[in-house]
Every structure is written in structure tokens, then in C-alpha cells.
Design a protein around this motif. Structure first.
Motif, PDB file in Angstrom:
ATOM      1  N   VAL A   1       0.827  -1.199   0.000  1.00 22.02           N
ATOM      2  CA  VAL A   1       0.000   0.000   0.000  1.00 22.02           C
ATOM      3  C   VAL A   1       0.871   1.261   0.000  1.00 22.02           C
ATOM      4  CG1 VAL A   1      -1.561   1.371   1.448  1.00 22.02           C
ATOM      5  CG2 VAL A   1      -2.041  -1.043   1.022  1.00 22.02           C
ATOM      6  N   ILE A   2       1.912   1.264   0.815  1.00 23.68           N
ATOM      7  CA  ILE A   2       2.794   2.430   0.884  1.00 23.68           C
ATOM      8  C   ILE A   2       3.428   2.700  -0.476  1.00 23.68           C
ATOM      9  CG2 ILE A   2       4.979   3.256   1.840  1.00 23.68           C
ATOM     10  CD1 ILE A   2       4.172   1.929   4.492  1.00 23.68           C
ATOM     11  N   THR A   3       3.839   1.652  -1.162  1.00 23.82           N
ATOM     12  CA  THR A   3       4.438   1.805  -2.495  1.00 23.82           C
ATOM     13  C   THR A   3       3.421   2.367  -3.486  1.00 23.82           C
ATOM     14  OG1 THR A   3       5.915  -0.068  -2.074  1.00 23.82           O
ATOM     15  CG2 THR A   3       5.595   0.588  -4.377  1.00 23.82           C
ATOM     16  N   LEU A   4       2.211   1.851  -3.427  1.00 30.07           N
ATOM     17  CA  LEU A   4       1.162   2.347  -4.315  1.00 30.07           C
ATOM     18  C   LEU A   4       0.854   3.824  -4.041  1.00 30.07           C
ATOM     19  CD1 LEU A   4      -1.316  -0.688  -4.168  1.00 30.07           C
ATOM     20  CD2 LEU A   4      -0.118   0.128  -6.213  1.00 30.07           C
ATOM     21  N   LEU A   5       0.790   4.193  -2.759  1.00 29.39           N
ATOM     22  CA  LEU A   5       0.496   5.582  -2.404  1.00 29.39           C
ATOM     23  C   LEU A   5       1.626   6.523  -2.824  1.00 29.39           C
ATOM     24  CD1 LEU A   5      -1.161   5.087   1.098  1.00 29.39           C
ATOM     25  CD2 LEU A   5      -2.284   5.820  -1.011  1.00 29.39           C
TER      26      LEU A   5
END
Length: 312
Positions: free
Chosen positions: A247-251
Motif C-alpha cells: 500500500v505504501i508503495t502504491l500511495l
């Protein structure tokens, strides 16, 4: 008796139309009947068109069309006038149904309270025009002159303060009143304006984000988290870490920044400082419309916030 070629006096027109002379004179002075020729003595002379117009005016007045709308018949055709009147009547009916629901709910509870009177007062003051003005000021203040943010808010505008159903429950009425008060709250508006300020300033400098792509990417984030929720992954558990990493990478990609300590600190801070009133706003909207709550996006971001607090 005068012929149509000679024209009619106001008395003759009164006898033919069945309307009092005083009413015809009023319509003439108000511009509902177009100005006609006058005799050398200053008396108005009317024709067949005026007789037909009076019949139309009487029919429109009988169904409640106001004089200003009738006066505009020269600029609009009759169908437009009737459609405009239909919308007005439907709005009035909706307001009356809403007021009836409040009165019934009040009487069912017994003695009226100050809160019940507040409901009636607020509902009486906030019609369609006032609701539009509330949303206009909300978008302008929270947008803070940032065109990208204002565009985003404008896209959400109709969902932010939904219309009450024709027969609202007491819970829906209370939710609507709370939502209206919240949307008008200056402190809440200022809080929303501060949130993600850096992101929106970047949009203003570099050009607006492709909103369709933004929504698609946000949906991917939500779907990733919702799958974890469905699998029973507790956000504070070790099993949550790989989900959170993804999720952090996507954000990071959505915000156009590199994944690293600075991005993670900013992300954790943003979720920590998230104003709970923003979540309450959408919960109230869901109560009014009868939509399920929490919304999947809300549940997903709540999970992310808890996971960030547990693992960063």
C-alpha cells in the motif's frame, strides 16, 4: 359592440373575459399584458390577442404560476413555463412532505422540545437555493483558491449534502441537520483546507492529476486492503506488514514521490492528523441516503491508518 378591428375598451374586455376591470388594469400595469395603443383620450385599446392572453394568464394563475414567470412568456414558450412551474411545485411538495415528517415525528414523541423546533426552523431556512449557497461557500473556502482542489471538491458536491428523502425518518433528519451545521463550521473548513495542502499545491504547480487514473489507483489500494480485511488480517499483526508495504508503495506512486523514510513519515502524519469529522461527514451522508456504512473506501483507509500507527 366594437369589432376586433376597432379594438376593445377595458370594459368590453372585462365583460368578454369575465375578469374585473381592476384586475385587467393591474395586469396591464404589471406588464403581463403588453402595452397597447391608446385613444386620444388616453384609454387603452385591446385586441383579440389580449383576450387570448388573459385566458392563458387566468389558467396559469389558477395553477399557481407567479406573475414574473407569466411576464416572461414573451421570451419563453408555454412548455418552458409549465416545466418551470412543475419543478417549482415538485420542490414545494418535497418541502411540505419533509415538514410533515418532522411534525409527525415530533407529535409521536409527545411534548415538543427545543430540538424539534430547531429542526423545523432549519428545514424552513434551507431550501434548494440555500443548500446550493452552502456548497458554493464550502468548495470555495476548502479549495482555498487551489483550482485542482476546487475541481476535486466540485466533483463531490452533490454527494456532500444529499437531498432528504420525501419521508425522512427522525434519524435521517437529525443526520441532515448535523451535516448542514458541520459543512458550515469554519473550523472544520479550515481543518480540511490544511489537510493534504502540500499535495494540492503540487497539483497546482505541476498541473492537475488525471482524476480518472487517480480514482483507479485509489481503487487498487482499497481492493488490496479490503482483501486483507476479508482474510481477517489485523492491522496491528505481523501479517499486515506485507500488505502495508504494498500500500505504501502504491500511495507513493499516486503522490508522485519516492518511497522512503520521508514519504513514510509524511504518510503516517497525514493519517494521524486526519480530522475524524471528515469521516463523520460521509457517515451522515450515508445515513441520509440509506447507503451502507462504513463505505469500503472508508474501511480500507481506517485499516491503513491503524497499520501505520502499529508498524511505523
Amino acid at each position: 359592440m366594437a369589432s376586433p378591428r376597432d379594438g376593445y375598451t377595458i370594459g368590453q374586455l372585462s365583460r368578454m373575459s369575465g375578469l374585473p376591470v381592476k384586475t385587467i388594469r393591474f395586469y396591464s400595469d404589471a406588464g403581463v399584458l403588453p402595452e397597447r395603443e391608446r385613444t386620444s383620450a388616453g384609454y387603452r385599446v385591446y385586441g383579440e390577442d389580449d383576450l387570448a392572453r388573459l385566458e392563458l394568464v387566468r389558467a396559469l394563475r389558477d395553477i399557481g404560476v407567479d406573475l414574473a414567470t407569466i411576464r416572461s412568456l414573451g421570451e419563453r414558450d408555454l412548455k418552458q413555463v409549465l416545466m418551470l412551474h412543475l419543478r417549482t411545485v415538485e420542490t414545494q411538495l418535497k418541502n411540505l412532505q419533509r415538514t410533515r415528517a418532522v411534525l409527525r415525528a415530533t407529535l409521536d414523541k409527545g411534548d415538543p422540545s427545543e430540538g424539534d423546533l430547531r429542526r423545523l426552523n432549519t428545514l424552513g431556512r434551507l431550501g434548494a437555493a440555500e443548500r446550493a449557497a452552502l456548497l458554493d461557500s464550502f468548495v470555495a473556502e476548502v479549495g482555498g483558491g487551489n483550482r485542482a482542489r476546487e475541481q476535486w471538491l466540485t466533483g463531490l458536491r452533490e454527494a456532500m449534502v444529499p437531498d432528504l428523502p420525501a419521508e425522512p425518518t427522525s434519524r435521517q433528519l437529525d443526520a441532515w441537520l448535523e451535516l448542514v451545521e458541520l459543512m458550515a463550521d469554519e473550523d472544520y473548513r479550515a481543518s480540511l483546507r490544511r489537510q493534504s495542502e502540500e499535495f494540492w499545491e503540487k497539483q497546482e504547480r505541476e498541473g492537475p492529476t488525471d482524476l480518472e487514473r487517480w480514482r483507479d489507483d485509489n481503487q487498487v489500494v482499497a481492493d488490496t486492503v479490503l482483501a486483507a480485511i476479508e482474510d481477517g488480517v489485523d492491522p496491528a499483526s505481523p501479517e499486515a506488514v506485507p500488505v502495508l508495504e504494498k500500500v505504501i508503495t502504491l500511495l507513493a506512486g499516486m503522490h508522485g514521490t519516492e518511497d522512503g523514510p520521508e514519504h513514510r513519515r509524511a504518510l503516517a502524519r497525514a493519517y494521524k492528523e486526519h480530522d475524524p469529522r471528515a469521516t463523520r461527514q460521509w457517515e451522515l451522508a450515508a445515513i441520509i441516503t440509506g447507503a451502507p456504512w462504513p463505505h469500503p473506501q472508508t474501511a480500507a483507509h481506517d485499516w491503513i491508518g491503524k497499520a501505520l500507527r502499529a508498524h511505523t
